[in-house]
Design a protein around this motif. Sequence first.
Motif, PDB file in Angstrom:
ATOM      1  N   ALA A  30       0.929  -1.345   0.078  1.00 23.87           N
ATOM      2  CA  ALA A  30       0.011   0.048  -0.084  1.00 23.87           C
ATOM      3  C   ALA A  30       0.990   1.314   0.042  1.00 23.87           C
ATOM      4  CB  ALA A  30      -0.937   0.035   1.343  1.00 23.87           C
ATOM      5  N   VAL A  66      -4.050   7.340   1.956  1.00 26.33           N
ATOM      6  CA  VAL A  66      -3.805   5.987   1.354  1.00 26.33           C
ATOM      7  C   VAL A  66      -4.381   5.941  -0.178  1.00 26.33           C
ATOM      8  CG1 VAL A  66      -4.087   3.447   1.169  1.00 26.33           C
ATOM      9  CG2 VAL A  66      -4.084   4.536   3.300  1.00 26.33           C
ATOM     10  N   SER A  81      -3.685   0.167  -2.961  1.00 28.13           N
ATOM     11  CA  SER A  81      -2.952  -1.157  -2.435  1.00 28.13           C
ATOM     12  C   SER A  81      -3.103  -2.071  -3.469  1.00 28.13           C
ATOM     13  CB  SER A  81      -3.529  -1.610  -1.039  1.00 28.13           C
ATOM     14  OG  SER A  81      -5.060  -2.034  -1.278  1.00 28.13           O
TER      15      SER A  81
END
Length: 113
Positions: free
Chosen positions: A63, A70, A73
């Motif tokens: 990730a 984020v 991933s």
Amino acid sequence: MPLTLEGFVALRISGDGKESIRIEADDFTYREGGMRVLGDQCTKHEFLYTYEEDPRFELTLTATALNGVVEGSSLLIDASEDIEVEEEQNTIVATFDHDPDQDDEPLTPVSSN
């Protein structure tokens, strides 16, 4: 610095027969992470998690977080030669509880020379 993982991965294993298994996000183990400074106001954190509890296959989850968010991933499946492992469902969500004062500090001092 590690991520918080929630959800599961459902796999179908084919070999001597067919089997479906479910691996919870908590079953992944944090292996390593790192940070890159991409500019004055930009940091990139990278994370690696693995699942190695089943001798028939290994899972690697990577990730990336850009400025604490984020970005995405990916899941890699490495199966032994005598079976086939397919991803049926992946609901894993990674969140980064980003603390810039702690997470964005270089581990070694930067020389001005």
